[in-house]
Scaffold this active site. Sequence first.
Site, PDB file in Angstrom:
ATOM      1  CG  HIS A 185       5.881   2.303   9.064  1.00  0.00           C
ATOM      2  ND1 HIS A 185       5.039   3.340   9.385  1.00  0.00           N
ATOM      3  CD2 HIS A 185       5.902   1.482  10.144  1.00  0.00           C
ATOM      4  CE1 HIS A 185       4.543   3.133  10.601  1.00  0.00           C
ATOM      5  NE2 HIS A 185       5.070   2.019  11.080  1.00  0.00           N
ATOM      6  CB  CYS A 187       5.239   6.611  11.024  1.00  0.00           C
ATOM      7  SG  CYS A 187       5.747   6.703   9.294  1.00  0.00           S
TER       8      CYS A 187
END
Length: 1604
Positions: free
Chosen positions: A1526, A743
């Site tokens: 994230h 990510c």
Amino acid sequence: MGAKESRIGFLSYEEALRRVTDVELKRLKDAFKRTCGLSYYMGQHCFIREVLGDGVPPKVAEVIYCSFGGTSKGLHFNNLIVGLVLLTRGKDEEKAKYIFSLFSSESGNYVIREEMERMLHVVDGKVPDTLRKCFSEGEKVNYEKFRNWLFLNKDAFTFSRWLLSGGVYVTLTDDSDTPTFYQTLAGVTHLEESDIIDLEKRYWLLKAQSRTGRFDLETFGPLVSPPIRPSLSEGLFNAFDENRDNHIDFKEISCGLSACCRGPLAERQKFCFKVFDVDRDGVLSRVELRDMVVALLEVWKDNRTDDIPELHMDLSDIVEGILNAHDTTKMGHLTLEDYQIWSVKNVLANEFLNLLFQVCHIVLGLRPATPEEEGQIIRGWLERESRYGLQAGHNWFIISMQWWQQWKEYVKYDANPVVIEPSSVLNGGKYSFGTAAHPMEQVEDRIGSSLSYVNTTEEKFSDNISTASEASETAGSGFLYSATPGADVCFARQHNTSDNNNQCLLGANGNILLHLNPQKPGAIDNQPLVTQEPVKATSLTLEGGRLKRTPQLIHGRDYEMVPEPVWRALYHWYGANLALPRPVIKNSKTDIPELELFPRYLLFLRQQPATRTQQSNIWVNMGNVPSPNAPLKRVLAYTGCFSRMQTIKEIHEYLSQRLRIKEEDMRLWLYNSENYLTLLDDEDHKLEYLKIQDEQHLVIEVRNKDMSWPEEMSFIANSSKIDRHKVPTEKGATGLSNLGNTCFMNSSIQCVSNTQPLTQYFISGRHLYELNRTNPIGMKGHMAKCYGDLVQELWSGTQKNVAPLKLRWTIAKYAPRFNGFQQQDSQELLAFLLDGLHEDLNRVHEKPYVELKDSDGRPDWEVAAEAWDNHLRRNRSIVVDLFHGQLRSQVKCKTCGHISVRFDPFNFLSLPLPMDSYMHLEITVIKLDGTTPVRYGLRLNMDEKYTGLKKQLSDLCGLNSEQILLAEVHGSNIKNFPQDNQKVRLSVSGFLCAFEIPVPVSPISASSPTQTDFSSSPSTNEMFTLTTNGDLPRPIFIPNGMPNTVVPCGTEKNFTNGMVNGHMPSLPDSPFTGYIIAVHRKMMRTELYFLSSQKNRPSLFGMPLIVPCTVHTRKKDLYDAVWIQVSRLASPLPPQEASNHAQDCDDSMGYQYPFTLRVVQKDGNSCAWCPWYRFCRGCKIDCGEDRAFIGNAYIAVDWDPTALHLRYQTSQERVVDEHESVEQSRRAQAEPINLDSCLRAFTSEEELGENEMYYCSKCKTHCLATKKLDLWRLPPILIIHLKRFQFVNGRWIKSQKIVKFPRESFDPSAFLVPRDPALCQHKPLTPQGDELSEPRILAREVKKVDAQSSAGEEDVLLSKSPSSLSANIISSPKGSPSSSRKSGTSCPSSKNSSPNSSPRTLGRSKGRLRLPQIGSKNKLSSSKENLDASKENGAGQICELADALSRGHVLGGSQPELVTPQDHEVALANGFLYEHEACGNGYSNGQLGNHSEEDSTDDQREDTRIKPIYNLYAISCHSGILGGGHYVTYAKNPNCKWYCYNDSSCKELHPDEIDTDSAYILFYEQQGIDYAQFLPKTDGKKMADTSSMDEDFESDYKKYCVLQ
């Protein structure tokens, strides 16, 4: 001590059984089974805790365990019984044998003196003097001699005193039976004990719905409304809330239900009177009467269809009529007596009583007194519901008609209403219940064939639900369509309450109500209504089962349906084996509410975890690309029923909560076949719209631990199936698949992809004309080629997501640090990506050698132009044109004042966030006066000590520091007292409290102590200690020199329990001065125990107390001091309320104090004075005038059980008042900073430390210096990196600081170095030729810049070019312009320039300005590589003075303008923004040419000021912890809409939904730039052949696949 067999061989198990009764034996067996389960052995720890108790010293307990026959395997039940009988019912001879066996040798024939002394040292800590008499004839004795000596010296040691001296203090059975809480409460109400036990379960379930932990009005209102009107809810709550503390405790609800439903009629009327008496003044005013009449008329209309005269009368006439007829005082109001007379025969008042009667039973859980009452209650509720009809969003429950008929016969449901006087309030005279049609007839026709019954409350199924577990069960958030939000849903499979149906009960009025046949039905049995599930899988929903379709179920014949409150009541009273909830929905076609009997039955598949093949060490470094040889298996995991009207979002949220999976980590797929799945990503679609039918398969996809999606990885591995993702979508609104914790890469790529001029460059294919495959520090064009291919896919508008396999592969190949499955820094990836693109697209194929000269006092414009020219001679690309700017770095020697200036390129500004140098701490102060504790908020330095904490707290709370005692409270006791010289810790085992303690005051006569005199001083120096056996205190004298104002309440010397055995160590003095500590304690009773001492076990609760105590403190003073502090928790009723609506027989507050004080150990479990073998829970402190000599003991506040349950307000324990400092501290801690403050900190001056000394060219040595960074020129695309990850105090930490930044019209010009206008009188220069490497500079005009100061900041990434660093700085990270930026808070400074001194340029023509650049992937540092490289940089051709001076604050300011051979063209390679005009004069060999006369007059022209105004277009955000978390991206599409890029998901969102708090990298674009000017012309150029590059990738990937 290590005996492996029982030492009690002289007492057999059979003999022991003869000494216990059958009842005792059964209790012991049950206790053993409860403790040990199915095992036949009890472990040592369990034996000590459950049998002996925690009061027995560990060494003694170990000896007893081993002597009973305990081993590492455990203690057998038979041996346990023998041991317990010996201890409690053994004869003295047997006990003597037992004691002999403890000390005897392995043979058991004699006792050796040495071994006995060793054991006595372990157990008692000493050897008695009388022992020498036992061994007077030798070193060992036999049993006879030992026995004779033992009986003569029974007090010799612990075991002898316990077993032989003074009787046995513990027995096998405790016959004492104090009244239970239920018995006590039954005595003060009209309820039976069984009613109270049953009611308690319901009370705790209702209270568990509270958001605050209190049964307050917020919780009570939704439970009773409807059917109670909201206007009456508060009045009804107040009628229950006797003590007016906005909390209904169990005693109050019991008394209220008793008064409302079981008391005499007068008492019931009094309860109703309290409902209408809003101001609680004892009378109903005219206004209150009017409100009462309005409410009663509404109740009548809701519950009855009969016509009464009041319905047609004016309100004023009704009120005046009541006052005229019943106002006996003639004062315009009704007293209680007046109301009772009026309400006796009034139908409105009687109907309100009927409604309250229903609510108290069905909602609040009171069990009806008779079956007839039960039938009338249910019937009344159903009749009211039938008038309303089905309401969408409510739940109804299906009940088998077979059971329903049996129940109706039992309660005489269809019979005429039974009038029970006066125990039933359902006596409405002629207005009593009518014989209306069946209540369900009006809704029968609206029963549909579908609905949703999804419940967000997890249903607890159990075959047998104990009262304890049911009472403690807490419900969740209620049904998804719950009619009563927050109400519990108690469905269980089996809970049958079997009562004798043929018994006589006394009604409340004394009349006998005979319960005759028919028999009471058993648990509700709904099994005949459902089909057997063919699929053996766990059901996730609470539908209870699928109803039979054949034969068709008919309402009224096969089943009955009841609303949710009625079901809950029936379930509570009877139990059920199956709950069948069905919600009411609106038909999408007719918009008419209907009951959905047959919801969609869905089958949920889960991916079976695949075993990962160990990858080759060679190819694992080439990117984590999934193997195509790992097929994904999907297996049936769950089933569930959902309404056809439910949306995908609702189903997704329910499954996420039910499976305890984060919503963002789960996706749903529609499974059509093994090779055809459809992602259900449109959350607003309903099942009906998607045409999802029964037994449809759905796949629940859960993210892998590496953040990748299993289905995506499977699709990628089988690339032929990716085609199904090619669906039309908005261009650029395409996600990137997570290939395993990628990510960070996806976020950076999406930000760069949304940089429109760069994306247009790649989409147009111009990069293929500029590939530099020979650059030795490049990537042979692979990076640019792979990125270009990916951008074209992202902006094709044909795919919802793509897998960046090639780019990932290329990055992993050239930068192995980004390989693997670990989370990485997206900023580092971004730097590598931009640098790689620059080198692969660098138009300079042969980089010339350049030398970096020292500034040597030269003007900034000259040094900047020289540095920028050097940079451009080696670095030219689209990346330079768009992203590169220039920084000014100044180092000033503190010895001689010499200033060295450097100008370095950058491609983004890396701004460290000021790390939190303060800690936020909230602390509660508890004072001695019993006032409500106050919570204060403090902001302390990170290295602050508790001394500073107390000082700051003292300023806030008004107490002196000496009066503040800090304590860590855990488990209702004080666990630790922090020392003043210790550093403040945020993480403690409990929570930090500050107690007020008394301080010494002027001496007061001991003969006149008062209740509030907690600091009275003694007039004598006497204090007491204990005798060695702990029985009686004796006076001793305080040594000289001790303070005689306040004397410790401890002993000078204390041998606890008469011995030092390791369990209770001796303490020289009391640790407390002038006070002692008290803990709240209650006794928890259990019916399964082994010894009498364990039947009632102490349990601490509440907050501990500080009680003032000196040698002059009387025992009564202790009681007074405790009561002052706890009275707010157990306040007696006001005198006017002493007679409550229930006949209150509670005498718990009738005596002076509702508690007893006892002297205990620190743990609060055992006595501090008595030896352990007395099993004393604490010696009582009598409430008298005697002096209280507590010693160093604690005090237990033993609450009277009646007072504890009826008066003690548990909810008040944690109630505190918040001081304004709490909010101020929280705000200061969480207060965001703005982007300007970060820039000010970045451009502030800082001092270099001794470990980063600067080499001064003047001093010719290393010197201390100061350093300052400034912005010189800004690029068209400005990237700002907020450095959330910083290395502080030897460890990496993440700053959670919120940074506020503008989205539109961001103006950083205030942070640019101001120019001197006097130096701007010059002419533009012309290049010597048409080559791109020979720049021409055009003059530009600039605006005035306000000089601003700033404070230190951190790293800035610079170019890979050799001009990275000053050669004068010692090799140290902090010696660089970037890493020397500290992360502290900004310190304002000032610049010498005034707004009037801002520069202007005199260029005649509009020039295209060069943009700043950094071409390096390396940060500015003082590494040897950069230092050496910097020495090689020579001074190139000097750029035009005007551009160097005047354009630093403008886009591409201070940049040499490069002219292509094609005049007036827009050259992307040069980064120009405006068309240029050729100038006549130039320069040669770095020497300035002559200025034209025309240009020399340009300073007279009006300023054309162009501000570098920026708009935000992309944000990279990081959420979570350091090393994990994230990344997501928010970016603005050319269609002016914002999108959220979360790996493969891309969704449009409103700008207000952007999570700006977690922003990590900001992307700004300058207003007004023309994208076309950055696109180079490709006419006549040849496109690079990239076929070999594609072949290389395919070849490498095939090798990888083969290795898999």
